[in-house]
Scaffold this motif. Structure first.
Motif: not given
Length: 252
Positions: A217-229
């Protein structure tokens, strides 16, 4: 003269009635359980699409080798994709292996799986699936091959997230894939959640995934607005049950 004529007419009627009764009785006899029509039906295979695993007349064996092969035949069209699923029947040494393969022009198929780390002397169910339907299944005995050894890396049954290292790592970007495997039936809908842990910028991502024929199974998510670390937890759910979870981090 009248008596003999009456007797002759009565005899003719009796013969006719016997003939008519025989005519109606004969078709009924051909439908009896011991008749040839049922013998033909009994010889028909029970497998869907006449799919069988080989060898047909001997017990099925799975060898603990890196290139263990499962073979069979089917009347599915050449080029059709089938999934061969090998699931342990022993809970103490559980494992699950699934491989997809293509039906050849002659109706044969073969799938190769790495069973070199599987514990021998157990049993497993080998099944063949196509388009979400099980075509056939058989019980096989796992047989040791000299040189193969048991290992903690044995493929285990259940649900698992796929990642390298100690944490599941995603980039600070869009289109980040989270993948895994499960022993839930193909077509099952899973819910994948990513939730921040102790973050000053809390977030929750949730997507649904459908289990494929090969158990992935696979999903795609958006982490662009999440601070690194940022640390988070990924969990997989089905019907209110948490199947698996793992720690994650947004890459620096």
């Amino acid at each position: 003269m009248n008596v003999s004529r009456t007797a002759a007419v009565g005899a003719s009627i009796a013969v006719a009635l016997v003939a008519v009764g025989a005519a109606f009785a004969l078709p009924a006899l051909s439908g009896q359980p011991s008749g040839p029509a049922d013998a033909t039906t009994a010889d028909r295979p029970d497998e869907v699409n006449e799919t069988v695993l080989h060898p047909v007349n001997d017990s099925l064996r799975l060898e603990t080798r890196a290139n263990a092969t499962v073979e069979g035949t089917t009347n599915l069209s050449a080029g059709s994709t089938v999934t061969v699923r090998i699931a342990s029947e022993n809970t103490s040494t559980a494992f699950l292996v699934q491989r997809q393969t293509t039906v050849g022009e002659d109706g044969t198929f073969a799938a190769t799986a790495d069973l070199s780390h599987v514990t021998a002397n157990g049993t497993a169910t080998v099944s063949v699936r196509h388009d979400g339907a099980e075509l056939t299944n058989r019980t096989a005995r796992v047989v040791a091959v000299p040189g193969a050894s048991d290992s903690a890396s044995t493929p285990t049954a259940g649900s698992h997230l796929a990642y390298d290292g100690q944490r599941l790592t995603v980039a600070q970007a869009t289109g980040q894939e989270i993948r895994g495997t499960t022993d839930r039936d193909p077509g099952t809908t899973l819910t994948v959640r990513a939730r921040s842990t102790g973050s000053s910028t809390p977030f929750l991502r949730q997507r649904q995934a459908t289990v494929g024929e090969d158990g992935t199974f696979v999903v795609t998510m958006d982490f662009e607005s999440v601070p690194s670390g940022t640390r988070f937890t990924v969990s997989v759910h089905h019907d209110g049950e948490t199947l698996t979870e793992a720690d994650g981090v947004v890459a620096n």
